[in-house]
Design a protein around this motif. Structure first.
Motif, mmCIF file in Angstrom:
data_model
loop_
_atom_site.group_PDB
_atom_site.id
_atom_site.type_symbol
_atom_site.label_atom_id
_atom_site.label_comp_id
_atom_site.label_asym_id
_atom_site.label_seq_id
_atom_site.Cartn_x
_atom_site.Cartn_y
_atom_site.Cartn_z
ATOM 1 N N SER A 1 37.442 30.223 33.093
ATOM 2 C CA SER A 1 36.639 30.218 31.869
ATOM 3 C C SER A 1 35.167 29.998 32.195
ATOM 4 O O SER A 1 34.340 29.942 31.295
ATOM 5 C CB SER A 1 37.126 29.125 30.916
ATOM 6 O OG SER A 1 37.011 27.841 31.501
ATOM 7 N N ILE A 2 34.852 29.869 33.469
ATOM 8 C CA ILE A 2 33.467 29.716 33.920
ATOM 9 C C ILE A 2 33.023 31.012 34.577
ATOM 10 O O ILE A 2 33.846 31.826 34.986
ATOM 11 C CB ILE A 2 33.314 28.523 34.897
ATOM 12 C CG1 ILE A 2 34.278 28.684 36.073
ATOM 13 C CG2 ILE A 2 33.558 27.207 34.174
ATOM 14 C CD1 ILE A 2 34.154 27.594 37.123
ATOM 15 N N GLY A 3 31.730 31.204 34.679
ATOM 16 C CA GLY A 3 31.204 32.462 35.201
ATOM 17 C C GLY A 3 31.355 32.585 36.702
ATOM 18 O O GLY A 3 30.664 31.918 37.461
ATOM 19 N N VAL A 4 32.281 33.416 37.135
ATOM 20 C CA VAL A 4 32.454 33.715 38.552
ATOM 21 C C VAL A 4 32.616 35.221 38.710
ATOM 22 O O VAL A 4 32.993 35.919 37.771
ATOM 23 C CB VAL A 4 33.684 32.996 39.161
ATOM 24 C CG1 VAL A 4 33.498 31.491 39.169
ATOM 25 C CG2 VAL A 4 34.959 33.379 38.433
ATOM 26 N N ASP A 5 32.337 35.707 39.907
ATOM 27 C CA ASP A 5 32.579 37.105 40.245
ATOM 28 C C ASP A 5 33.613 37.113 41.353
ATOM 29 O O ASP A 5 33.287 36.877 42.517
ATOM 30 C CB ASP A 5 31.274 37.771 40.710
ATOM 31 C CG ASP A 5 31.482 39.215 41.140
ATOM 32 O OD1 ASP A 5 32.619 39.724 40.990
ATOM 33 O OD2 ASP A 5 30.521 39.823 41.642
ATOM 34 N N LEU A 6 34.863 37.346 40.994
ATOM 35 C CA LEU A 6 35.948 37.235 41.962
ATOM 36 C C LEU A 6 35.892 38.306 43.043
ATOM 37 O O LEU A 6 36.551 38.182 44.069
ATOM 38 C CB LEU A 6 37.295 37.275 41.233
ATOM 39 C CG LEU A 6 37.541 36.095 40.272
ATOM 40 C CD1 LEU A 6 38.812 36.326 39.472
ATOM 41 C CD2 LEU A 6 37.602 34.782 41.026
ATOM 42 N N GLY A 7 35.128 39.353 42.808
ATOM 43 C CA GLY A 7 34.927 40.356 43.845
ATOM 44 C C GLY A 7 36.099 41.285 44.072
ATOM 45 O O GLY A 7 36.151 41.974 45.085
ATOM 46 N N ASP B 1 44.640 38.263 43.542
ATOM 47 C CA ASP B 1 45.411 38.014 44.757
ATOM 48 C C ASP B 1 46.884 37.765 44.471
ATOM 49 O O ASP B 1 47.738 38.015 45.326
ATOM 50 C CB ASP B 1 44.840 36.790 45.494
ATOM 51 C CG ASP B 1 43.459 37.048 46.081
ATOM 52 O OD1 ASP B 1 43.120 38.232 46.304
ATOM 53 O OD2 ASP B 1 42.721 36.075 46.314
ATOM 54 N N ASN B 2 47.203 37.249 43.294
ATOM 55 C CA ASN B 2 48.601 36.961 42.974
ATOM 56 C C ASN B 2 49.261 38.054 42.139
ATOM 57 O O ASN B 2 50.323 37.850 41.557
ATOM 58 C CB ASN B 2 48.724 35.609 42.267
ATOM 59 C CG ASN B 2 47.958 35.551 40.963
ATOM 60 O OD1 ASN B 2 47.194 36.463 40.638
ATOM 61 N ND2 ASN B 2 48.146 34.490 40.205
ATOM 62 N N GLY B 3 48.634 39.229 42.070
ATOM 63 C CA GLY B 3 49.272 40.381 41.461
ATOM 64 C C GLY B 3 49.066 40.549 39.971
ATOM 65 O O GLY B 3 49.630 41.468 39.374
ATOM 66 N N VAL B 4 48.273 39.677 39.354
ATOM 67 C CA VAL B 4 47.975 39.822 37.924
ATOM 68 C C VAL B 4 46.900 40.892 37.759
ATOM 69 O O VAL B 4 45.894 40.896 38.473
ATOM 70 C CB VAL B 4 47.485 38.482 37.335
ATOM 71 C CG1 VAL B 4 47.026 38.664 35.887
ATOM 72 C CG2 VAL B 4 48.587 37.434 37.416
ATOM 73 N N TRP B 5 47.116 41.800 36.810
ATOM 74 C CA TRP B 5 46.111 42.829 36.534
ATOM 75 C C TRP B 5 45.115 42.304 35.509
ATOM 76 O O TRP B 5 45.495 41.598 34.567
ATOM 77 C CB TRP B 5 46.777 44.111 36.032
ATOM 78 C CG TRP B 5 47.414 44.870 37.163
ATOM 79 C CD1 TRP B 5 48.672 44.706 37.661
ATOM 80 C CD2 TRP B 5 46.800 45.881 37.969
ATOM 81 N NE1 TRP B 5 48.892 45.549 38.723
ATOM 82 C CE2 TRP B 5 47.755 46.280 38.928
ATOM 83 C CE3 TRP B 5 45.548 46.481 37.969
ATOM 84 C CZ2 TRP B 5 47.483 47.259 39.882
ATOM 85 C CZ3 TRP B 5 45.270 47.470 38.910
ATOM 86 C CH2 TRP B 5 46.226 47.844 39.854
ATOM 87 N N LEU B 6 43.841 42.635 35.706
ATOM 88 C CA LEU B 6 42.755 42.101 34.890
ATOM 89 C C LEU B 6 41.906 43.237 34.337
ATOM 90 O O LEU B 6 41.634 44.224 35.036
ATOM 91 C CB LEU B 6 41.862 41.187 35.735
ATOM 92 C CG LEU B 6 42.554 40.090 36.554
ATOM 93 C CD1 LEU B 6 41.564 39.417 37.496
ATOM 94 C CD2 LEU B 6 43.194 39.062 35.635
ATOM 95 N N ARG C 1 48.804 30.649 41.893
ATOM 96 C CA ARG C 1 47.550 30.506 41.160
ATOM 97 C C ARG C 1 46.337 30.386 42.080
ATOM 98 O O ARG C 1 45.209 30.601 41.637
ATOM 99 C CB ARG C 1 47.599 29.270 40.261
ATOM 100 C CG ARG C 1 48.525 29.382 39.065
ATOM 101 C CD ARG C 1 48.366 28.172 38.156
ATOM 102 N NE ARG C 1 49.168 28.290 36.955
ATOM 103 C CZ ARG C 1 50.380 27.763 36.828
ATOM 104 N NH1 ARG C 1 50.908 27.091 37.842
ATOM 105 N NH2 ARG C 1 51.049 27.903 35.701
ATOM 106 N N PHE C 2 46.550 30.032 43.338
ATOM 107 C CA PHE C 2 45.427 29.723 44.224
ATOM 108 C C PHE C 2 45.422 30.632 45.445
ATOM 109 O O PHE C 2 46.465 31.069 45.920
ATOM 110 C CB PHE C 2 45.497 28.254 44.670
ATOM 111 C CG PHE C 2 45.750 27.309 43.528
ATOM 112 C CD1 PHE C 2 44.769 27.078 42.571
ATOM 113 C CD2 PHE C 2 46.976 26.687 43.387
ATOM 114 C CE1 PHE C 2 45.007 26.238 41.499
ATOM 115 C CE2 PHE C 2 47.231 25.832 42.319
ATOM 116 C CZ PHE C 2 46.244 25.604 41.375
ATOM 117 N N SER C 3 44.221 30.878 45.944
ATOM 118 C CA SER C 3 44.037 31.697 47.143
ATOM 119 C C SER C 3 43.278 30.895 48.180
ATOM 120 O O SER C 3 42.366 30.131 47.849
ATOM 121 C CB SER C 3 43.241 32.970 46.818
ATOM 122 O OG SER C 3 43.879 33.736 45.823
ATOM 123 N N LEU C 4 43.648 31.080 49.436
ATOM 124 C CA LEU C 4 42.907 30.506 50.556
ATOM 125 C C LEU C 4 42.133 31.616 51.243
ATOM 126 O O LEU C 4 42.598 32.756 51.323
ATOM 127 C CB LEU C 4 43.848 29.848 51.554
ATOM 128 C CG LEU C 4 44.530 28.553 51.126
ATOM 129 C CD1 LEU C 4 45.582 28.154 52.154
ATOM 130 C CD2 LEU C 4 43.513 27.428 50.951
#
Length: 207
Positions: free
Chosen positions: A100-106, A181-186, A83-86
């Protein structure tokens, strides 16, 4: 805080807290995430410790193990869903997806596999059959590369319904996909026209 920080139970407790803070409520411990969802690991540790010591802190915070960099790194490394990335230098942490908050994961747009899967509860089918899949409170619709993973996700919500997504046709029609990063498609939305129900006995889609 509990000092027995290396037990599996405590790793789970820390993971759940990190998910809540990094996906949904950074203000819970008084931090701010940057535009792409990152926060300094050291800042996060200090914020959690400071909040846990406050009068009236929740039991969830008061009973946490001692939070150290080693504990954070172990939680990241052992989390079964990654679930987490470094960050590459190891100084920052973020949730890989599920915000659920506004982020741009890039994440860069990518061509998806021809077929993807989504797990949900059967009780949602009537709505999905009309409206399709939408992000709702999350940042994006989450899709799996295999039906087994989607089944496990759907089971969390009740009797599972696994939906097959015609990702190849969606992509051809101009819908954008990214991969975390963990392979989930969005993707932002999956219209109902690209969905069918998966049948385990046939190992493939059905209408």
């Amino acid at each position: 805080m509990d000092n027995d920080s290396r037990s599996p139970e405590n790793y789970v407790a820390v993971s759940r807290l990190l998910s809540k803070v990094l996906r949904h409520e950074p203000e819970m411990v008084g931090i701010r995430l940057d535009r792409q969802g990152w926060v300094s690991v050291d800042e996060l540790i200090r914020a959690i410790e400071r909040t846990a010591r406050k009068a009236g802190a929740s039991k969830r915070l008061r009973t946490l193990p001692a939070i150290t960099r080693d504990v954070i790194l172990a939680v990241v490394a052992t989390n079964d869903k990654q679930r987490f990335s470094l960050s590459p230098d190891g100084l920052r942490i973020r949730a890989a997806q599920g915000h659920s908050i506004g982020v741009d994961l890039g994440y860069a747009a990518k061509e998806p596999p021809a077929v993807l899967y989504h797990g949900t509860a059967w009780s949602n089918w009537t709505h999905i059959a009309v409206e399709g899949l939408t992000a709702q409170t999350r940042h994006a619709v989450h899709l799996s590369t295999d039906a087994d993973t989607a089944t496990r996700v759907g089971t969390r919500h009740g009797p599972p319904l696994v939906l097959v997504v015609d990702a190849a046709q969606m992509h051809a029609d101009g819908y954008a996909f990214t991969r975390s990063d963990n392979g989930v498609w969005l993707t932002l939305v999956v219209p109902a026209a690209y969905l069918s129900k998966w049948t385990p006995d046939k190992r493939g889609p059905s209408s």
